[in-house]
Scaffold this motif. Structure first.
Motif, PDB file in Angstrom:
ATOM      1  N   ARG A   2       0.820  -1.200   0.115  1.00 18.39           N
ATOM      2  CA  ARG A   2       0.057   0.259  -0.073  1.00 18.39           C
ATOM      3  C   ARG A   2       0.703   1.862  -0.257  1.00 18.39           C
ATOM      4  N   ILE A   3       2.316   1.046   0.933  1.00 21.19           N
ATOM      5  CA  ILE A   3       3.211   2.802   0.548  1.00 21.19           C
ATOM      6  C   ILE A   3       3.520   2.440  -0.499  1.00 21.19           C
ATOM      7  N   GLY A   4       3.725   1.522  -1.105  1.00 24.83           N
ATOM      8  CA  GLY A   4       4.207   1.464  -2.807  1.00 24.83           C
ATOM      9  C   GLY A   4       3.376   2.531  -3.561  1.00 24.83           C
ATOM     10  N   GLU A   5       2.228   1.790  -3.407  1.00 20.64           N
ATOM     11  CA  GLU A   5       1.164   2.058  -4.343  1.00 20.64           C
ATOM     12  C   GLU A   5       0.617   3.685  -4.038  1.00 20.64           C
ATOM     13  N   VAL A   6       0.513   4.255  -2.939  1.00 16.29           N
ATOM     14  CA  VAL A   6       0.781   5.274  -2.274  1.00 16.29           C
ATOM     15  C   VAL A   6       1.720   6.539  -3.063  1.00 16.29           C
ATOM     16  N   LEU A   7       2.733   6.221  -2.901  1.00 15.02           N
ATOM     17  CA  LEU A   7       3.950   6.683  -3.524  1.00 15.02           C
ATOM     18  C   LEU A   7       3.877   6.480  -4.790  1.00 15.02           C
ATOM     19  N   GLY A   8       3.696   5.584  -5.399  1.00 12.77           N
ATOM     20  CA  GLY A   8       3.658   5.313  -7.001  1.00 12.77           C
ATOM     21  C   GLY A   8       5.175   5.183  -7.150  1.00 12.77           C
ATOM     22  N   VAL A   9       5.877   4.159  -6.468  1.00  3.20           N
ATOM     23  CA  VAL A   9       7.397   3.460  -6.642  1.00  3.20           C
ATOM     24  C   VAL A   9       6.927   1.820  -6.692  1.00  3.20           C
ATOM     25  N   ASP A  10       7.948   1.448  -7.728  1.00  2.00           N
ATOM     26  CA  ASP A  10       8.720   0.064  -8.267  1.00  2.00           C
ATOM     27  C   ASP A  10       8.931   0.025  -6.579  1.00  2.00           C
ATOM     28  N   LEU A  11       8.702  -0.921  -5.879  1.00  2.00           N
ATOM     29  CA  LEU A  11       8.910  -1.581  -4.286  1.00  2.00           C
ATOM     30  C   LEU A  11      10.747  -2.067  -5.052  1.00  2.00           C
ATOM     31  N   ASP A  12      10.305  -3.147  -6.706  1.00  2.00           N
ATOM     32  CA  ASP A  12      11.352  -3.806  -6.602  1.00  2.00           C
ATOM     33  C   ASP A  12      13.535  -3.673  -7.212  1.00  2.00           C
ATOM     34  N   THR A  13      12.568  -1.584  -7.152  1.00  2.00           N
ATOM     35  CA  THR A  13      13.881  -1.180  -7.696  1.00  2.00           C
ATOM     36  C   THR A  13      15.219  -1.553  -6.452  1.00  2.00           C
ATOM     37  N   VAL A  14      16.202  -1.119  -6.905  1.00  2.00           N
ATOM     38  CA  VAL A  14      17.654  -1.812  -5.977  1.00  2.00           C
ATOM     39  C   VAL A  14      18.391  -0.394  -5.992  1.00  2.00           C
ATOM     40  N   ILE A  15      18.159  -0.433  -4.750  1.00  2.00           N
ATOM     41  CA  ILE A  15      18.763   1.057  -4.604  1.00  2.00           C
ATOM     42  C   ILE A  15      19.771   0.550  -3.447  1.00  2.00           C
ATOM     43  N   SER A  16      20.309   1.593  -2.955  1.00  2.00           N
ATOM     44  CA  SER A  16      21.793   2.117  -1.450  1.00  2.00           C
ATOM     45  C   SER A  16      21.254   3.503  -1.588  1.00  2.00           C
ATOM     46  N   LEU A  17      21.365   3.764   0.331  1.00  2.00           N
ATOM     47  CA  LEU A  17      21.572   5.128   0.444  1.00  2.00           C
ATOM     48  C   LEU A  17      22.973   4.909   1.356  1.00  2.00           C
ATOM     49  N   ASN A  18      23.853   5.951   0.356  1.00  2.00           N
ATOM     50  CA  ASN A  18      24.483   5.694   1.186  1.00  2.00           C
ATOM     51  C   ASN A  18      25.152   7.500   1.827  1.00  2.00           C
ATOM     52  N   ASN A  19      25.732   6.960   2.671  1.00  2.00           N
ATOM     53  CA  ASN A  19      25.846   7.739   3.692  1.00  2.00           C
ATOM     54  C   ASN A  19      26.632   9.284   3.249  1.00  2.00           C
ATOM     55  N   LEU A  20      26.009  10.743   3.311  1.00  4.69           N
ATOM     56  CA  LEU A  20      26.912  11.598   2.839  1.00  4.69           C
ATOM     57  C   LEU A  20      28.211  12.013   3.069  1.00  4.69           C
ATOM     58  N   ASP A  21      28.039  11.472   4.501  1.00  2.00           N
ATOM     59  CA  ASP A  21      29.828  11.717   5.359  1.00  2.00           C
ATOM     60  C   ASP A  21      30.431  10.658   5.385  1.00  2.00           C
ATOM     61  N   GLU A  22      31.139  10.858   4.256  1.00  2.00           N
ATOM     62  CA  GLU A  22      32.128   9.444   4.346  1.00  2.00           C
ATOM     63  C   GLU A  22      32.909   9.335   5.581  1.00  2.00           C
ATOM     64  N   GLU A  23      33.031   9.939   6.178  1.00  2.00           N
ATOM     65  CA  GLU A  23      33.747   9.441   7.748  1.00  2.00           C
ATOM     66  C   GLU A  23      33.302   8.893   8.281  1.00  2.00           C
TER      67      GLU A  23
END
Ligand SMILES: Cc1cc2nc3c(=O)[nH]c(=O)nc-3n(C[C@H](O)[C@H](O)[C@H](O)COP(=O)(O)OP(=O)(O)OC[C@H]3O[C@@H](n4cnc5c(N)ncnc54)[C@H](O)[C@@H]3O)c2cc1C
Ligand SMILES: Cc1cc2nc3c(=O)[nH]c(=O)nc-3n(C[C@H](O)[C@H](O)[C@H](O)COP(=O)(O)O)c2cc1C
Length: 634
Positions: free
Chosen positions: A290-311
């Motif tokens: 339902r969250i995927g539907e409401v936000l209209g996204v493909d939940l099977d997209t492969v992603i990484s969230l990378n910290n902007l602070d490299e340290e």
């Protein structure tokens, strides 16, 4: 699926190793990265960690730079070097557990602080304590760190904050923080730099060409650890225990109380009666979809969230690369009401000015805003999906939402078996959580509803539960001849099933076993008398010397365990005062544990012929001696 199988091998190694970079000197790190505020957290279920992250993030508004730090990952003896950094400050967000104990990740820090004689001259600090008033040792850890830092010469620059999880912890924190930052400004002679701004901590990377074998599918630590299980098993490396039994315990009524057995054969896992089993549940796919539907996204997209602070030691908010579906299913808490900082950050995406204004208001510290947050979010039990549904103009990018949501936490259960009798099996006794909210929605407890559906013959596959053991101090007396009084209404019976099994086993071994007295409580004799047959059998064989059951709703007046204790006061007092009985209480922390404790005060006062204060002192002394133990939750 948006991925193919062709990422160069060297890049794959990078992704993996990024999860484990460590530097143990926080002073070096602060110097290298120009930080002057370090926020340490003692956290078991993530709240103190979240608060710590928020405080570290706040710092930039005052022209300062903060970092959030896990004391377990750093050399804490460096604290005395903090004054080497100009305008430096240490903040501690400390939760309390057990019976006034530190969290697992702050245990070593606590021991070091307790035993050591460091010189903290010149160190500036403040503490925010997280606790719950229903527990005997309210905020003990926060109070201890606050006091001990001062004893060792550090300078408290702002008063200890006290957060009560039985009330509104979020509000306690927000109110404390609101006064804390002006005090910091005054102390260091700095000023707020202006309007609060939302800063992303992680950068989204969409992978279109990643080898499927490199994608996390719910593992907590090592990639593929579920397919290739290796002991030792712990919170980062849970064991996938097959469910061998899952049966409903209650005969009638609208609730579902259940008994589960987890098979730990071959895992090398050891446990003792009184320990807890932690299980990692997953979220309901209906909510995820339902969250995927409401936000209209493909939940099977492969992603990484990378910290902007490299340290930063924390490269990703959850194991990456992964899919949005896995993140929302395994890693993120999507069912608890979001905290105000989440609302604040999300508000920018509400295109309807009224909705945006209300979100900002709820995240503000105005009395009106606090009241709105309390009623619209907390009292209405709105989770993130309900908020998205009820604010139609709020459509945040899913990656930002995933960055903001807290981690899904393991749930603890008091083990309902004895390892002497069941060395390869761990039993759980739990009640399924389901309730209707003020908005008319039905909210379902994550773990209990997931466990309920864990049937041993799940399409021919073994239904498994990722689990590990958390050691506790809730232990039978060392001498089996000591009598025990166990008080455990409802699912509070759980550890006592283990205790009684163990006393029975001791008897079978020819050991002399003291009186074994149980006070159990439920609503109706014919409805939810859990383990009735087993308990009657234990009574028949003399393992249980007394079985007292309070049926709260079988008569007009309510009868609870504390009433039975008072009714049997002479026998109770004899066991406690003359025969050195150990008292154990398990179950509801909010009301039951307190009412039972009051019953013991009254019994001690009357039969011990003590004043009220002496009676309280008498019971508290039993606690210190380890003869009055509680395993309670709210
Ligand atoms: C040390 C320890 C030992 C424990 N032992 C046991 C045990 O032996 N057996 C057992 O059953 N549980 C035990 N628990 C509780 C257990 O860990 C879980 O919290 C419980 O099973 C609920 O988990 P859940 O994921 O199903 O619910 P969640 O998804 O976590 O939802 C529970 C939350 O829903 C909310 N909620 C519940 N009912 C209502 C309502 N009527 N109105 C409004 N909000 C509501 C509350 O905020 C509650 O915290 C123990 C907890 C601890 C800390
Ligand atoms: C099993 C258990 C034991 C707890 N014991 C105490 C306690 O002794 N004193 C206290 O003040 N709070 C106690 N608490 C409350 C927690 O400290 C509080 O919920 C805190 O917000 C948790 O922070 P965390 O999510 O960072 O771990 C206990 C909570 C649980 C679940």
């Amino acid at each position: 699926m948006g991925c193919v199988f062709s990422l160069p091998e060297d890049r794959l190694v990078d992704i993996d190793s990024a999860q484990t970079t460590r530097e143990t000197s926080f002073i070096d790190k602060m110097k290298k990265t120009g930080r002057n505020i370090v926020v340490f957290y003692g956290s078991q279920t993530g709240t103190a960690e979240e608060f710590s992250n928020r405080l570290a993030k706040d710092a930039h508004r005052y022209g300062m730079k903060g970092m959030s730090a896990d004391p377990e990952e750093y050399d804490m003896s460096e604290l005395s070097r903090l004054p080497e950094i100009e305008n430096s400050l240490a903040i501690f967000c400390m939760a309390t557990y057990g019976e006034g104990d530190p969290t697992d990740n702050s245990q070593d820090f606590y021991d070091w602080l307790h035993e050591g004689d460091a010189d903290f001259t010149g160190v500036k600090y403040t503490v925010f304590a997280l606790g719950n008033k229903t527990y005997e040792h309210y905020n003990a850890m926060g109070k201890y760190v606050d006091q001990r830092m001062a004893e060792l010469g550090a300078q408290r620059i702002f008063d200890l904050g006290m957060g009560d999880d039985d009330g509104n912890l979020e509000e306690d924190f927000v109110s404390w923080r609101e006064q804390f930052w002006p005090a910091v400004c005054e102390h260091f002679g700095v000023e707020a730099t202006g309007e609060e701004s939302s800063i992303r901590q992680y950068e989204l990377k969409v992978h279109s060409d990643l080898n499927m074998n490199k994608i996390y599918t719910g593992e907590l630590g090592r990639l593929k650890s579920f397919e290739n299980q290796k002991p030792p098993f712990d919170s980062k490396n849970p064991f996938l225990a097959p469910v061998t039994v899952n049966r409903k315990l209650n005969k009638a009524g609208d609730r579902h109380l259940m008994h589960l057995e987890l098979d730990i054969t071959g895992s090398k896992i050891r446990y003792e009666s009184g320990d807890h089993v932690a299980v990692y549940p997953i979220n309901d796919s209906v909510i995820v979809n339902r969250i995927g539907e409401v936000l209209g996204v493909d939940l099977d997209t492969v992603i990484s969230l990378n910290n902007l602070d490299e340290e930063s030691n924390k490269k990703h908010p959850f194991p990456c690369p992964t899919t949005y579906r896995t993140a929302l299913t395994h890693y993120l808490d999507i069912t608890n009401p979001p905290r105000t900082n989440v609302l604040y950050e999300l508000a920018q995406y509400a295109t309807d000015p009224k909705e945006q204004e209300n979100m900002k208001k709820m995240a503000s510290s105005s009395p009106e805003g606090k009241a709105l947050y309390q009623s619209w979010v907390l009292d209405s039990c709105r989770n993130i999906l309900a908020i998205l549904e009820d604010l139609p103009s709020l459509r945040p990018p899913i990656d930002h939402l995933c960055e903001l949501l807290p981690r899904l936490q393991a749930r603890y259960y008091s083990i309902a078996s004895s390892s002497k009798v069941h060395p390869n099996s761990i039993h759980i006794c739990a009640v399924v959580v389901e309730y209707q909210t003020k908005t008319g929605r039905v909210n379902k407890g994550v773990a209990t509803n997931w466990l309920k559906n864990k049937t041993p013959t799940d399409n021919g596959h073994k239904a498994t539960v990722p689990m590990y053991i958390r050691k506790s101090q809730f232990r039978l007396p060392f001498k089996s001849t000591n009598p025990v009084i166990m008080i455990g209404p409802g699912t509070g019976i759980a550890p006592f099933m283990g205790f009684v099994q163990e006393r029975g086993w001791l008897k079978e071994q020819g050991k002399e076993v003291g009186e074994t007295v149980l006070y159990y409580g439920c609503r109706h004799k014919n409805e939810d008398f859990l383990y009735q047959e087993e308990l009657k059998e234990f009574e028949k064989t003399g393992v249980l010397t007394e079985l007292n059951v309070a049926f709260s709703r079988d008569q007009t007046e309510k009868v609870y365990v504390q009433h039975l204790l008072k009714r049997n006061k002479e026998a109770v007092w004899r066991l406690v005062h003359t025969d050195n009985a150990h008292i154990y209480i398990c179950g509801d922390a909010r009301y039951m544990a307190r009412d039972v404790q009051n019953a013991f005060y009254e019994i001690a006062e009357e039969l011990g012929e003590l004043s009220q204060a002496q009676a309280v002192d008498y019971i508290k002394k039993l606690m210190t001696k380890g003869r009055y133990s509680q395993d309670v939750w709210s």
